[in-house]
Scaffold this motif. Structure first.
Motif, short mmCIF file in Angstrom:
data_model
loop_
_atom_site.label_atom_id
_atom_site.label_comp_id
_atom_site.label_asym_id
_atom_site.label_seq_id
_atom_site.Cartn_x
_atom_site.Cartn_y
_atom_site.Cartn_z
N ASN A 127 52.02 -30.05 12.95
CA ASN A 127 51.92 -29.95 14.42
C ASN A 127 51.57 -28.51 14.79
O ASN A 127 51.40 -27.66 13.91
CB ASN A 127 53.24 -30.38 15.08
N THR A 129 53.53 -26.42 16.52
CA THR A 129 54.72 -25.56 16.34
C THR A 129 54.73 -24.96 14.93
O THR A 129 55.01 -23.76 14.76
CB THR A 129 56.00 -26.39 16.58
N HIS A 154 54.14 -22.76 26.01
CA HIS A 154 55.01 -23.83 25.53
C HIS A 154 56.00 -23.24 24.51
O HIS A 154 55.66 -22.33 23.77
CB HIS A 154 54.15 -24.90 24.87
N GLY A 156 56.95 -24.40 21.77
CA GLY A 156 56.45 -24.54 20.40
C GLY A 156 55.46 -23.45 20.03
O GLY A 156 55.22 -23.18 18.85
N GLY A 157 54.85 -22.83 21.04
CA GLY A 157 53.90 -21.75 20.77
C GLY A 157 54.57 -20.40 20.71
O GLY A 157 54.23 -19.53 19.92
N SER A 205 47.86 -19.63 25.11
CA SER A 205 47.33 -20.99 25.08
C SER A 205 45.85 -20.93 25.44
O SER A 205 45.47 -20.21 26.37
CB SER A 205 48.03 -21.87 26.12
N MET A 207 44.43 -23.65 26.51
CA MET A 207 44.57 -24.41 27.76
C MET A 207 46.07 -24.52 28.04
O MET A 207 46.83 -25.00 27.20
CB MET A 207 43.96 -25.81 27.62
N SER A 209 49.45 -25.93 29.10
CA SER A 209 49.85 -27.34 29.19
C SER A 209 50.44 -27.70 30.55
O SER A 209 50.34 -28.84 30.98
CB SER A 209 50.82 -27.72 28.06
N ASP A 234 46.87 -20.85 20.97
CA ASP A 234 47.57 -22.13 20.86
C ASP A 234 46.65 -23.19 21.48
O ASP A 234 46.45 -23.21 22.69
CB ASP A 234 48.90 -22.00 21.64
N ALA A 236 47.02 -26.56 21.39
CA ALA A 236 47.66 -27.88 21.40
C ALA A 236 46.93 -28.86 22.32
O ALA A 236 46.84 -30.05 22.04
CB ALA A 236 49.13 -27.76 21.82
N GLN A 237 46.40 -28.34 23.45
CA GLN A 237 45.82 -29.24 24.45
C GLN A 237 44.29 -29.31 24.39
O GLN A 237 43.69 -29.94 25.27
CB GLN A 237 46.25 -28.79 25.86
N CYS A 257 46.47 -29.55 17.21
CA CYS A 257 47.02 -30.80 16.68
C CYS A 257 46.04 -31.93 16.96
O CYS A 257 45.13 -31.81 17.78
CB CYS A 257 48.38 -31.11 17.31
#
Ligand SMILES: Cc1ncc(COP(=O)(O)O)c(C=O)c1O
Length: 421
Positions: A127, A129, A154, A156-157, A205, A207, A209, A234, A236-237, A257
């Motif tokens: 993932n 994280t 986030h 997790g970041g 990030s 983007m 979240s 990051d 993630a998004q 992810c």
């Protein structure tokens, strides 16, 4: 038969005729269905098992898997359950009974191609994280060295950097950015102004979240690079939503992810570190290759026994995404996202937290309705339309994601629900 051919067959793309996008009329460019081609997108929708009496608007948390992804996983689970005795353990990276020891070169090559990297620069993770913690923990910083980020990251970041600060005396500094953001220039100016002589890393990030804001990462990374500052993004998004080109962005590291916008099973992620920066990142989850630098991506990918069927699903999700085409996926997501935003902005009781500048938005819209908490708005959507966006808490309303399995009717109905409140 390759999985790619299976996807073509299952969607029937090869037999459909596409109207051309006006911008795509150059000779040699494959025909593209337009973002509002209902027949095409209905066919794509049919590739998902999602129940027809509910509407899913939350791939920003976890995505919906296309049928081909689930089929691939089940087939591989069945194969292992039936034929594990065939496995004459050879340690040659060709076996597909467990993951965590295999170099996964086939999948890493596909991931690399998606983000314009080399396979050696890609590690598979579980993932985002994991990837963010691998970089935070693995990079050498001295007490007093500073990592800067925004106030909208986030957990997790950012938590790996908080841990590092508490344990080693590094500084983790969050810089407030507006919500809604007004322009890329505004965010660039805020971040660059926050840099000090102690800044050794910028973590952001790509983007956000909680707003869907796409940050001007290319410009920020260029400035950081001039000053010798390591950049970590990051993502993630982003993967499966907007195009990622790590070479063009110019970041040192990027994590992402597959289980959100790409439609892969949960527990699938990656970490990219540019080849010349790999040596700067110590291994965190250590196995036999912890200090082996022949294949840097494998050093991080080797992380103990894991599930190969999950990776089969992940690979199928990439094939599915590529079969439609990343640009086409983005065009549809953006088209639906903008339709939602345009419709809701006409309602004076709706307050947006997504950027005011459409060039900073894609498929994530964050907004609230005057007088309601996020939980109340989420509940109203479910009660009135069995629709599932996600609450962002008392103040920030809901995060409402649009994806290729959604359609115009669902968006228009969502707008009507808000207007009826
Ligand atoms: C920006 C951001 N970073 C990190 C994460 C954590 O991702 P994962 O659960 O894959 O570790 C998320 C999850 O929503 C996110 O939105």
């Amino acid at each position: 038969m390759t999985s790619r051919r299976k996807v073509i067959q299952s969607i029937g793309l090869a037999t459909m005729a596409w109207p051309m996008l006006s911008t795509e009329s150059n000779a040699g460019t494959p025909p593209m269905p337009v973002a509002d081609d209902k027949e095409y997108w209905k066919k794509i929708r049919d590739q998902f098992s999602l129940a027809r009496d509910k509407v899913f608007f939350n791939p920003g948390t976890v995505g919906a898997m296309p049928k081909v992804v689930v089929d691939k996983m089940i087939a591989h689970l069945q194969y292992i359950a039936t034929d594990v005795a065939d496995w004459a353990y050879k340690d040659d990276n060709k076996e597909e009974f467990i993951s965590g020891y295999n170099n996964l070169m086939g999948i890493r090559t596909k991931v690399a191609k998606l983000i314009n990297a080399d396979a050696g620069e890609i590690a598979m993770t579980d993932n985002v994280t994991n990837g963010m913690s691998y970089v935070a923990n693995g990079i050498t910083l001295q007490p007093g060295d500073e990592v800067i980020t925004t106030d909208q990251e986030h957990s997790g970041g950012q938590s790996g950097f908080m841990l590092k600060a508490k344990r080693y005396g590094t500084i983790f500094r969050t810089v407030p950015i507006p919500k809604p953001a007004h322009s890329p220039q505004e965010l660039y100016d805020i971040i660059v102004k926050a840099i000090t002589p102690k800044t050794k890393m910028i973590m952001l990030s790509h983007m956000i979240s909680g707003s869907g804001a796409i940050l001007p990462v290319k410009e920020i990374c260029a400035e950081a690079s001039k000053r010798g500052i390591f950049t970590l993004l990051d993502g993630a998004q982003t993967l499966g939503q907007i195009r990622i080109d790590v070479r063009d962005i110019g970041c040192d590291a990027y994590t992402g992810c597959f289980h959100k916008w790409m439609g892969a099973p949960a527990g699938t992620g990656f970490m990219y570190v540019r080849a010349d920066r790999m040596k700067d990142i110590w291994t965190t989850v250590a196995s036999g290759r912890w200090d082996n630098h022949e294949d840097e991506g494998f050093r991080f990918t080797q992380r103990g026994t894991g599930s190969f069927p999950i990776l089969k699903g992940l690979e199928a999700s990439i094939d599915f995404h590529n079969e439609i085409g990343p640009d086409r996926v983005y065009a549809r997501i953006k088209f639906l996202g903008q339709r939602l935003r345009d419709g809701l902005r006409a309602n004076k009781k709706v307050k947006f937290y997504s950027p005011l500048d459409e060039s900073m938005c894609a498929g994530i819209s964050v907004y609230n309705v005057e007088g309601l908490t996020g939980a109340q708005l989420q509940e109203a959507y479910w009660a009135k339309g069995r629709m599932r966006p996600r609450s962002q808490g008392d103040k920030w309303g809901v995060r409402h994601c649009t994806h290729i399995f959604n359609n115009e009717d669902e968006i228009d109905k969502a707008i009507a629900i808000v207007n009826s409140l």
